[in-house]
Write a protein that holds these residues in place. Structure first.
Motif, PDB file in Angstrom:
ATOM      1  N   ARG A 115       0.835  -1.212   0.000  1.00  0.00           N
ATOM      2  CA  ARG A 115       0.000   0.000   0.000  1.00  0.00           C
ATOM      3  C   ARG A 115       0.868   1.260   0.000  1.00  0.00           C
ATOM      4  N   ILE A 116       1.968   1.227   0.724  1.00  0.00           N
ATOM      5  CA  ILE A 116       2.888   2.370   0.740  1.00  0.00           C
ATOM      6  C   ILE A 116       3.472   2.576  -0.658  1.00  0.00           C
ATOM      7  N   ASP A 117       3.928   1.485  -1.273  1.00  0.00           N
ATOM      8  CA  ASP A 117       4.482   1.577  -2.629  1.00  0.00           C
ATOM      9  C   ASP A 117       3.440   2.101  -3.615  1.00  0.00           C
ATOM     10  N   ALA A 118       2.194   1.644  -3.493  1.00  0.00           N
ATOM     11  CA  ALA A 118       1.128   2.100  -4.384  1.00  0.00           C
ATOM     12  C   ALA A 118       0.836   3.586  -4.172  1.00  0.00           C
ATOM     13  N   ALA A 119       0.873   4.041  -2.933  1.00  0.00           N
ATOM     14  CA  ALA A 119       0.633   5.461  -2.645  1.00  0.00           C
ATOM     15  C   ALA A 119       1.740   6.325  -3.242  1.00  0.00           C
ATOM     16  N   VAL A 120       2.973   5.869  -3.153  1.00  0.00           N
ATOM     17  CA  VAL A 120       4.089   6.614  -3.744  1.00  0.00           C
ATOM     18  C   VAL A 120       3.961   6.620  -5.266  1.00  0.00           C
ATOM     19  N   ALA A 121       3.578   5.494  -5.850  1.00  0.00           N
ATOM     20  CA  ALA A 121       3.387   5.427  -7.308  1.00  0.00           C
ATOM     21  C   ALA A 121       2.277   6.385  -7.749  1.00  0.00           C
ATOM     22  N   GLU A 123       1.428   9.109  -6.215  1.00  0.00           N
ATOM     23  CA  GLU A 123       2.023  10.445  -6.055  1.00  0.00           C
ATOM     24  C   GLU A 123       2.857  10.790  -7.292  1.00  0.00           C
ATOM     25  N   ARG A 124       3.652   9.857  -7.743  1.00  0.00           N
ATOM     26  CA  ARG A 124       4.489  10.075  -8.928  1.00  0.00           C
ATOM     27  C   ARG A 124       3.633  10.310 -10.175  1.00  0.00           C
ATOM     28  N   ALA A 125       2.564   9.502 -10.314  1.00  0.00           N
ATOM     29  CA  ALA A 125       1.692   9.617 -11.483  1.00  0.00           C
ATOM     30  C   ALA A 125       1.020  10.990 -11.548  1.00  0.00           C
ATOM     31  N   LYS A 126       0.806  11.612 -10.413  1.00  0.00           N
ATOM     32  CA  LYS A 126       0.197  12.947 -10.365  1.00  0.00           C
ATOM     33  C   LYS A 126       1.247  14.054 -10.436  1.00  0.00           C
ATOM     34  N   GLY A 127       2.523  13.665 -10.573  1.00  0.00           N
ATOM     35  CA  GLY A 127       3.590  14.651 -10.661  1.00  0.00           C
ATOM     36  C   GLY A 127       4.080  15.146  -9.310  1.00  0.00           C
ATOM     37  N   GLY A 128       3.690  14.494  -8.257  1.00  0.00           N
ATOM     38  CA  GLY A 128       4.114  14.887  -6.912  1.00  0.00           C
ATOM     39  C   GLY A 128       5.532  14.458  -6.611  1.00  0.00           C
ATOM     40  N   LEU A 152      -0.145  12.493  -0.357  1.00  0.00           N
ATOM     41  CA  LEU A 152       0.629  11.315   0.030  1.00  0.00           C
ATOM     42  C   LEU A 152       0.743  11.232   1.551  1.00  0.00           C
ATOM     43  N   GLY A 153       1.064  12.335   2.188  1.00  0.00           N
ATOM     44  CA  GLY A 153       1.181  12.339   3.645  1.00  0.00           C
ATOM     45  C   GLY A 153      -0.107  11.965   4.330  1.00  0.00           C
ATOM     46  N   ALA A 154      -1.216  12.511   3.868  1.00  0.00           N
ATOM     47  CA  ALA A 154      -2.514  12.196   4.461  1.00  0.00           C
ATOM     48  C   ALA A 154      -2.842  10.717   4.278  1.00  0.00           C
ATOM     49  N   ARG A 155      -2.618  10.218   3.082  1.00  0.00           N
ATOM     50  CA  ARG A 155      -2.926   8.818   2.796  1.00  0.00           C
ATOM     51  C   ARG A 155      -2.043   7.879   3.627  1.00  0.00           C
ATOM     52  N   LEU A 156      -0.750   8.155   3.652  1.00  0.00           N
ATOM     53  CA  LEU A 156       0.157   7.251   4.348  1.00  0.00           C
ATOM     54  C   LEU A 156       0.066   7.366   5.862  1.00  0.00           C
ATOM     55  N   SER A 157      -0.069   8.556   6.401  1.00  0.00           N
ATOM     56  CA  SER A 157      -0.132   8.650   7.857  1.00  0.00           C
ATOM     57  C   SER A 157      -1.400   7.985   8.365  1.00  0.00           C
ATOM     58  N   ALA A 158      -2.519   8.119   7.648  1.00  0.00           N
ATOM     59  CA  ALA A 158      -3.749   7.454   8.063  1.00  0.00           C
ATOM     60  C   ALA A 158      -3.611   5.937   7.937  1.00  0.00           C
ATOM     61  N   ARG A 159      -3.035   5.472   6.841  1.00  0.00           N
ATOM     62  CA  ARG A 159      -2.908   4.023   6.637  1.00  0.00           C
ATOM     63  C   ARG A 159      -1.907   3.394   7.593  1.00  0.00           C
TER      64      ARG A 159
END
Length: 183
Positions: A115-121, A123-128, A152-159
């Motif tokens: 899930r962390i890897d998917a969230a980072v991916a 983020e990258r896809a959106k240009g973050g 990304l921070g909101a998604r990962l800190s919650a997860r």
């Protein structure tokens, strides 16, 4: 005696989990030695011969019985905490509000890492430019816009918090101050 840092999740944030620090220090002082707190968001340094798990259980019990605030507590001994600071995978980040560490009760499992890897991916896809890395039981977040503006921070800190009910995030300035308090 060993020195520990106890990180209390959700203390004095957003109008809930009210815990006066002076009273927390007093109650914890009945259980531990050399109790100190740093800012009002649930950062405690203390000394005891007890192991990390027993310290976490005791601190959580003090929160529950002394304040009617049931919250998870993550505890690390001085050496483990210092190693977590040294393991920072983003040493090039010099702005403390752009770097956060989510300390967890246990390392993320394979599903959580995916899930962390998917969230980072995503983020990258959106240009973050946000990044995340897992080292042991710490999830490090490099969030160039700060955590408040980062999807990304909101998604990962919650997860990462929800995964084991014991994760709690700290910005890098707080991480370093706690390291200094540990001595």
């Amino acid at each position: 005696m060993r020195t520990h840092v106890a990180l209390l999740r959700g203390i004095n944030v957003g109008g809930s989990g009210k815990v006066p620090m002076a009273e927390l220090r007093r109650l914890l002082g009945e259980e531990f030695d050399d109790v100190a707190t740093y800012i009002a968001s649930g950062n405690v340094v203390l000394s005891t011969d007890r192991d990390d798990g027993t310290v976490a259980t005791t601190v959580a019990e003090v929160l529950r019985t002394g304040f009617a605030v049931p919250r998870p507590v993550v505890v690390l001994g001085r050496d483990e905490y210092a190693a977590a600071v040294d393991a920072n995978p983003f040493p090039q980040v010099t702005e403390p509000k752009e770097l956060h560490a989510v300390f967890r009760a246990a390392p993320p499992g394979d599903d959580e890492r995916a899930r962390i890897d998917a969230a980072v991916a995503a983020e990258r896809a959106k240009g973050g430019a946000g990044e995340a890395a897992v080292v042991g039981r710490v999830v490090y977040l490099h969030l160039p816009g700060g955590i408040g503006r980062s999807e990304l921070g909101a998604r990962l800190s919650a997860r990462t918090r929800a995964a084991d009910e014991g994760g709690t995030a700290r910005n890098w300035a707080t991480v370093l101050k706690l390291r200094d308090l540990l001595g």
